[in-house]
Each structure stands twice: as C-alpha cells, then as structure tokens.
Design a protein around this motif. Structure first.
Motif, short mmCIF file in Angstrom:
data_model
loop_
_atom_site.label_atom_id
_atom_site.label_comp_id
_atom_site.label_asym_id
_atom_site.label_seq_id
_atom_site.Cartn_x
_atom_site.Cartn_y
_atom_site.Cartn_z
N LYS A 46 0.84 -1.21 0.00
CA LYS A 46 0.00 0.00 0.00
C LYS A 46 0.87 1.25 0.00
CE LYS A 46 -3.92 2.22 2.33
NZ LYS A 46 -3.44 3.54 2.06
N ASP A 50 0.58 4.05 -2.76
CA ASP A 50 0.25 5.42 -2.33
C ASP A 50 1.29 6.42 -2.81
OD1 ASP A 50 -2.02 4.51 -1.02
OD2 ASP A 50 -1.14 4.64 0.99
N SER A 54 0.40 9.34 -5.43
CA SER A 54 0.58 10.70 -4.90
C SER A 54 1.51 11.51 -5.80
CB SER A 54 1.13 10.63 -3.48
OG SER A 54 1.39 11.91 -2.99
N GLU A 64 -6.00 12.46 -5.93
CA GLU A 64 -6.61 11.15 -6.14
C GLU A 64 -7.94 11.06 -5.40
OE1 GLU A 64 -6.08 6.35 -5.50
OE2 GLU A 64 -4.89 7.71 -4.27
N ASN A 65 -8.93 10.46 -6.07
CA ASN A 65 -10.17 10.07 -5.40
C ASN A 65 -9.90 8.67 -4.85
OD1 ASN A 65 -12.61 8.98 -4.66
ND2 ASN A 65 -13.71 9.72 -6.45
N GLY A 66 -9.46 8.60 -3.59
CA GLY A 66 -9.06 7.33 -2.99
C GLY A 66 -10.16 6.29 -2.94
N LYS A 67 -11.42 6.73 -2.86
CA LYS A 67 -12.54 5.78 -2.82
C LYS A 67 -12.72 5.06 -4.14
CE LYS A 67 -15.03 8.18 0.80
NZ LYS A 67 -16.25 8.85 1.21
N ARG A 69 -10.21 3.98 -6.04
CA ARG A 69 -9.08 3.09 -6.32
C ARG A 69 -9.50 1.63 -6.21
NH1 ARG A 69 -3.58 3.15 -2.81
NH2 ARG A 69 -3.68 5.37 -3.30
N TYR A 88 -6.88 3.85 -10.76
CA TYR A 88 -7.03 4.99 -9.86
C TYR A 88 -7.50 6.21 -10.65
CZ TYR A 88 -2.34 6.36 -11.51
OH TYR A 88 -1.26 6.70 -12.28
#
Length: 173
Positions: A46, A50, A54, A64-67, A69, A88
């Motif tokens: 992770k 990340d 990033s 980034e829209n992390g949700k 991914r 992503y």
C-alpha cells in the motif's frame, strides 16, 4: 420462537458459506488471482502504491479520489509471481472538475512491489472504466463509453478493454 423452517434456512446458509470458503481455499493460486481483490493492498504494498499515485497527482496538479481506487492481483509479466494492477482516478487537475482514470502495473521484483508502467484508460468525456480481472497475463477492464445521446454524467455503451505489459509499457490489445 425459532421454528424448524428458520433453523433449516440458517443451517443451509451456514453450509453454503462453508462450501464457498472450501472452494476458494482449494482453488489453484492462478485461478484465485483472476478474482477481484476484495481488500485493498496492505502494508508495504500500500505504501508503494500510495507513493506512486501521490507523485502522479502532484505532477498533474490534481488529487486522487481514494474511494475510486481498485486493485487486483495476478501474474502480469508471466514470471509466475502475483503482481498488482491498480485502477485509480485523479480529479481536479489545475482546479477543474474533470477526472481521469489511470491503470498502473506494479510487479514484484525479488519480493518487492515496483511500479513499472501506467496509462490513461478513461475519464470524463472519454469513458468510465472498471477493473475486472487478470487472465493469461492480460488485464481486463469493463468500459462504459458515451453514446450519441448520452449526457456527460452517464456513458451507457458497455464494452471491454484489454491491456498487456510489453517492453515495460501498457499496451491496449
């Protein structure tokens, strides 16, 4: 008050759950890698993902829209070792309201996850993409493209896209 009917239904659900677990445990490793990853990458993996995403977001001037991914495990470079394909989304580039979807490949080299390639695969005004599977070293994506009457919010034409890793680059098939 529990009835025989309720007890039978609960027992049947429990039996079905156990059967699914047994099938997944008994499934060959290669077949398991074709299933979408239910859990996000953890620990050192992770952190590698990340850091890469990033850096991409910073370079593009977005976030980034992390949700959004998604990650899936499977052998991408035909070395018999499970790698990761990660879908992503970067939003708000230069303050705008656009978004772009990217596919990145991370392979394991001597047990360490390393980013190898990434490419744009979708986004607002282009198409919406979902990560489906890795089969025979091919990353399979589901797509929704825009039809002639589709508004910008809602692409409706279903399709599939396939990508392979070739000479260190993601290539559409």
């Amino acid at each position: 008050m529990p009835t025989l009917r309720n007890f039978s239904a609960v027992w049947l659900l429990h039996l079905l759950s156990m059967l699914i677990v047994v099938c997944l445990v008994a499934m060959p490793t290669g077949a398991q890698s074709k299933l979408p990853s239910a859990l996000p990458a953890q620990g050192p993996d992770k952190a590698v993902i990340d850091k890469f995403i990033s850096g991409q977001a910073t370079e593009l001037g977005g976030e980034e829209n992390g949700k959004a991914r998604k990650a899936i495990a499977g052998d991408i470079n035909n070395d018999g070792v499970s790698d990761l394909a990660v879908l992503y989304t970067i939003e708000g580039v230069d303050g705008g309201n656009n978004y772009t979807q990217y596919l990145a490949v991370f392979v394991r080299l001597q047990g360490v996850l390393v980013p190898i390639a990434h490419t744009e695969v979708g986004g607002k005004g282009n198409r919406s993409v979902g990560l489906e599977s890795i089969r025979n070293n091919v990353i399979v994506l589901t797509t929704l493209s825009y039809g002639p009457d589709d508004p910008m919010c809602c692409p409706s034409k279903k399709g599939t896209a396939r990508f392979v890793l070739a000479n260190g680059k993601l290539v559409s098939q």
